[in-house]
Scaffold this motif. Sequence first.
Motif, PDB file in Angstrom:
ATOM      1  N   VAL A  59       0.838  -1.194   0.000  1.00  0.00           N
ATOM      2  CA  VAL A  59       0.000   0.000   0.000  1.00  0.00           C
ATOM      3  C   VAL A  59       0.874   1.245   0.000  1.00  0.00           C
ATOM      4  N   ALA A  60       1.921   1.253   0.820  1.00  0.00           N
ATOM      5  CA  ALA A  60       2.841   2.394   0.860  1.00  0.00           C
ATOM      6  C   ALA A  60       3.540   2.584  -0.486  1.00  0.00           C
ATOM      7  N   ALA A  61       3.883   1.475  -1.143  1.00  0.00           N
ATOM      8  CA  ALA A  61       4.547   1.573  -2.447  1.00  0.00           C
ATOM      9  C   ALA A  61       3.616   2.193  -3.487  1.00  0.00           C
ATOM     10  N   ALA A  62       2.347   1.798  -3.480  1.00  0.00           N
ATOM     11  CA  ALA A  62       1.383   2.390  -4.415  1.00  0.00           C
ATOM     12  C   ALA A  62       1.181   3.869  -4.129  1.00  0.00           C
ATOM     13  N   ARG A  63       1.114   4.217  -2.863  1.00  0.00           N
ATOM     14  CA  ARG A  63       0.991   5.632  -2.496  1.00  0.00           C
ATOM     15  C   ARG A  63       2.193   6.431  -2.987  1.00  0.00           C
ATOM     16  N   GLN A  64       3.381   5.841  -2.859  1.00  0.00           N
ATOM     17  CA  GLN A  64       4.586   6.534  -3.311  1.00  0.00           C
ATOM     18  C   GLN A  64       4.560   6.749  -4.817  1.00  0.00           C
ATOM     19  N   ALA A  65       4.047   5.753  -5.541  1.00  0.00           N
ATOM     20  CA  ALA A  65       3.937   5.900  -6.992  1.00  0.00           C
ATOM     21  C   ALA A  65       2.986   7.042  -7.352  1.00  0.00           C
ATOM     22  N   PHE A  74      -5.784  14.740 -12.851  1.00  0.00           N
ATOM     23  CA  PHE A  74      -6.893  13.866 -12.462  1.00  0.00           C
ATOM     24  C   PHE A  74      -6.633  13.308 -11.075  1.00  0.00           C
ATOM     25  N   ASN A  75      -7.682  12.812 -10.470  1.00  0.00           N
ATOM     26  CA  ASN A  75      -7.602  12.286  -9.112  1.00  0.00           C
ATOM     27  C   ASN A  75      -7.288  10.792  -9.116  1.00  0.00           C
ATOM     28  N   VAL A  76      -6.686  10.320  -8.039  1.00  0.00           N
ATOM     29  CA  VAL A  76      -6.413   8.894  -7.855  1.00  0.00           C
ATOM     30  C   VAL A  76      -6.906   8.497  -6.475  1.00  0.00           C
ATOM     31  N   GLU A  77      -7.670   7.416  -6.429  1.00  0.00           N
ATOM     32  CA  GLU A  77      -8.145   6.890  -5.160  1.00  0.00           C
ATOM     33  C   GLU A  77      -7.666   5.456  -5.009  1.00  0.00           C
ATOM     34  N   LEU A  78      -7.246   5.110  -3.806  1.00  0.00           N
ATOM     35  CA  LEU A  78      -6.670   3.795  -3.539  1.00  0.00           C
ATOM     36  C   LEU A  78      -7.487   3.079  -2.470  1.00  0.00           C
ATOM     37  N   VAL A  79      -7.884   1.831  -2.756  1.00  0.00           N
ATOM     38  CA  VAL A  79      -8.529   0.986  -1.753  1.00  0.00           C
ATOM     39  C   VAL A  79      -7.720  -0.300  -1.629  1.00  0.00           C
ATOM     40  N   LEU A 106      -6.650  -3.442 -10.637  1.00  0.00           N
ATOM     41  CA  LEU A 106      -6.143  -4.201  -9.498  1.00  0.00           C
ATOM     42  C   LEU A 106      -4.624  -4.269  -9.587  1.00  0.00           C
ATOM     43  N   VAL A 107      -3.973  -4.084  -8.449  1.00  0.00           N
ATOM     44  CA  VAL A 107      -2.512  -4.097  -8.396  1.00  0.00           C
ATOM     45  C   VAL A 107      -2.060  -5.057  -7.298  1.00  0.00           C
ATOM     46  N   LEU A 322       2.929   3.200 -11.176  1.00  0.00           N
ATOM     47  CA  LEU A 322       3.444   4.404 -11.832  1.00  0.00           C
ATOM     48  C   LEU A 322       3.265   4.324 -13.350  1.00  0.00           C
ATOM     49  N   HIS A 323       3.580   3.167 -13.939  1.00  0.00           N
ATOM     50  CA  HIS A 323       3.480   3.048 -15.389  1.00  0.00           C
ATOM     51  C   HIS A 323       2.018   3.090 -15.842  1.00  0.00           C
ATOM     52  N   TYR A 324       1.124   2.499 -15.079  1.00  0.00           N
ATOM     53  CA  TYR A 324      -0.297   2.568 -15.410  1.00  0.00           C
ATOM     54  C   TYR A 324      -0.784   4.011 -15.407  1.00  0.00           C
ATOM     55  N   LEU A 325      -0.405   4.776 -14.388  1.00  0.00           N
ATOM     56  CA  LEU A 325      -0.834   6.170 -14.322  1.00  0.00           C
ATOM     57  C   LEU A 325      -0.259   6.977 -15.487  1.00  0.00           C
ATOM     58  N   LYS A 326       0.957   6.671 -15.906  1.00  0.00           N
ATOM     59  CA  LYS A 326       1.529   7.337 -17.080  1.00  0.00           C
ATOM     60  C   LYS A 326       0.701   7.018 -18.329  1.00  0.00           C
ATOM     61  N   ALA A 327       0.282   5.767 -18.451  1.00  0.00           N
ATOM     62  CA  ALA A 327      -0.538   5.380 -19.607  1.00  0.00           C
ATOM     63  C   ALA A 327      -1.891   6.092 -19.574  1.00  0.00           C
ATOM     64  N   VAL A 328      -2.490   6.218 -18.384  1.00  0.00           N
ATOM     65  CA  VAL A 328      -3.759   6.935 -18.255  1.00  0.00           C
ATOM     66  C   VAL A 328      -3.591   8.380 -18.702  1.00  0.00           C
ATOM     67  N   ALA A 329      -2.511   9.013 -18.250  1.00  0.00           N
ATOM     68  CA  ALA A 329      -2.265  10.399 -18.646  1.00  0.00           C
ATOM     69  C   ALA A 329      -2.072  10.526 -20.151  1.00  0.00           C
ATOM     70  N   ASP A 330      -1.456   9.519 -20.749  1.00  0.00           N
ATOM     71  CA  ASP A 330      -1.168   9.558 -22.179  1.00  0.00           C
ATOM     72  C   ASP A 330      -2.431   9.381 -23.020  1.00  0.00           C
ATOM     73  N   MET A 331      -3.345   8.516 -22.583  1.00  0.00           N
ATOM     74  CA  MET A 331      -4.532   8.204 -23.390  1.00  0.00           C
ATOM     75  C   MET A 331      -5.777   8.965 -22.958  1.00  0.00           C
ATOM     76  N   GLY A 332      -5.759   9.516 -21.758  1.00  0.00           N
ATOM     77  CA  GLY A 332      -6.917  10.219 -21.226  1.00  0.00           C
ATOM     78  C   GLY A 332      -7.708   9.355 -20.266  1.00  0.00           C
ATOM     79  N   VAL A 333      -8.246   9.986 -19.230  1.00  0.00           N
ATOM     80  CA  VAL A 333      -8.948   9.257 -18.181  1.00  0.00           C
ATOM     81  C   VAL A 333     -10.172   8.525 -18.738  1.00  0.00           C
ATOM     82  N   ALA A 334     -10.949   9.191 -19.580  1.00  0.00           N
ATOM     83  CA  ALA A 334     -12.179   8.578 -20.085  1.00  0.00           C
ATOM     84  C   ALA A 334     -11.883   7.305 -20.866  1.00  0.00           C
TER      85      ALA A 334
END
Length: 415
Positions: A59-65, A74-79, A106-107, A322-334
């Motif tokens: 969980v801490a590693a995902a938060r750090q990413a 855009f916002n990111v929420e973690l459960v 899922l991660v 981190l790489h997933y979030l980069k891909a989201v930024a590249d392609m758009g949230v929607a």
Amino acid sequence: MADLNRRTLLQAAALPALGGLPFRRARAQGTNNPANTIKLGLPVDMSGMYRDVTGQTSVAAARQAIQDFGQRGFNVELVFADHQNKPDVGVNIARQWFDRDGVDCLVDIATSSVALAANDICREKNKVHINSSAASSDLTGIRCSPNMVHWTYDTWMLANSVGGATVRAGGDSWYFITADYAFGHALERDTGGFVKAAGGKILGSVRTPFPGTSDFSSFLVQAQASGAKVIGLANAGTDTTNCVKQAAEFGLTRRGIRLASLLLFITEVHSLGLRTAQGLIVTESFYWDLNDRTRALTARVRPQIGNAGFASTHAGTYAGTLHYLKAVADMGVAAAKASGAEAVARMKAMPTDDDAFGPGRIREDGRKLHPAYLFEVKKPEESKAPWDYYKLLQTTPAEDAFRPLGQGGCPLVKA
């Protein structure tokens, strides 16, 4: 739009869910617009034998990413939740997150049996699955999915590195002590293949109940009676540490029998202590003290995890997030929320680069490629600082560390 400087994750609060199974939510500050929010879910082991290699440190590693990702609009929420190493529990968590809570990805997902079950749900629901902690090479083989990326390591990589090195060093007869579930079966299968290919022999194996086994004495006696030069430990977590401790108590290594720990994390080395673990051969794809970038990442995470170990599985959670979030930024949230398969395709199209693993890439079967390192656990007198446990023996280049693309049986691979 809210920027990520305003998205400092709040303290997690327990929520009742899934008939009494707890899961926790860490909300990101900013607008509450669901269409502009990416939701990450970490179903991990919070209380069982794999809690130290996943759990709160993942969980801490995902938060750090999320923090290192920076300001992207855009916002990111973690459960996160405890799947208790049970496939049915993991599937129930995933379905609730997808159907009710709007989770997009899922991660981690420790335990191969849980990961394989969750993999099917992610494909069914067209969500993203980034796996760090499960080891079965079937995830990029016959069970591969266009919605999945397998980070960190797998049973083929472990077998290739540890199995091959041990046979070359004279350990040409093996007996396996195997955890009786998908991960253990795959690790025994893959390692046995390398042993035989190198001219070695498999003299037998015994499968131990999972989870719940703590006394391995009878299994060790069977292994010793086989006359094998090497006892292959096709297990992980506390199963591995208990085997190593009990083998030391029985004096097996003093009698010339080698222990091949096919999956051993730095957290388990810490639990064993260097006096017991010294000399063990370990394959890892990440070590905190490998280079300046790995040391810098570990230093950033350290305030969140205290004195806990930062293992390769945690590094994989960081890098995959981190790489997933980069891909989201590249392609758009929607677009990313609309199709997990398209998000994974974008991840594969983009080169990877992070402080945990350096530059790399993701193959069409979902396998993340990076080097594999063969380490020897240091003697107590060789360790100069906390968590200074490994000395590097050899490096396997990224393109050679994992199973060749055409050999896994993945239907995504074009002939």
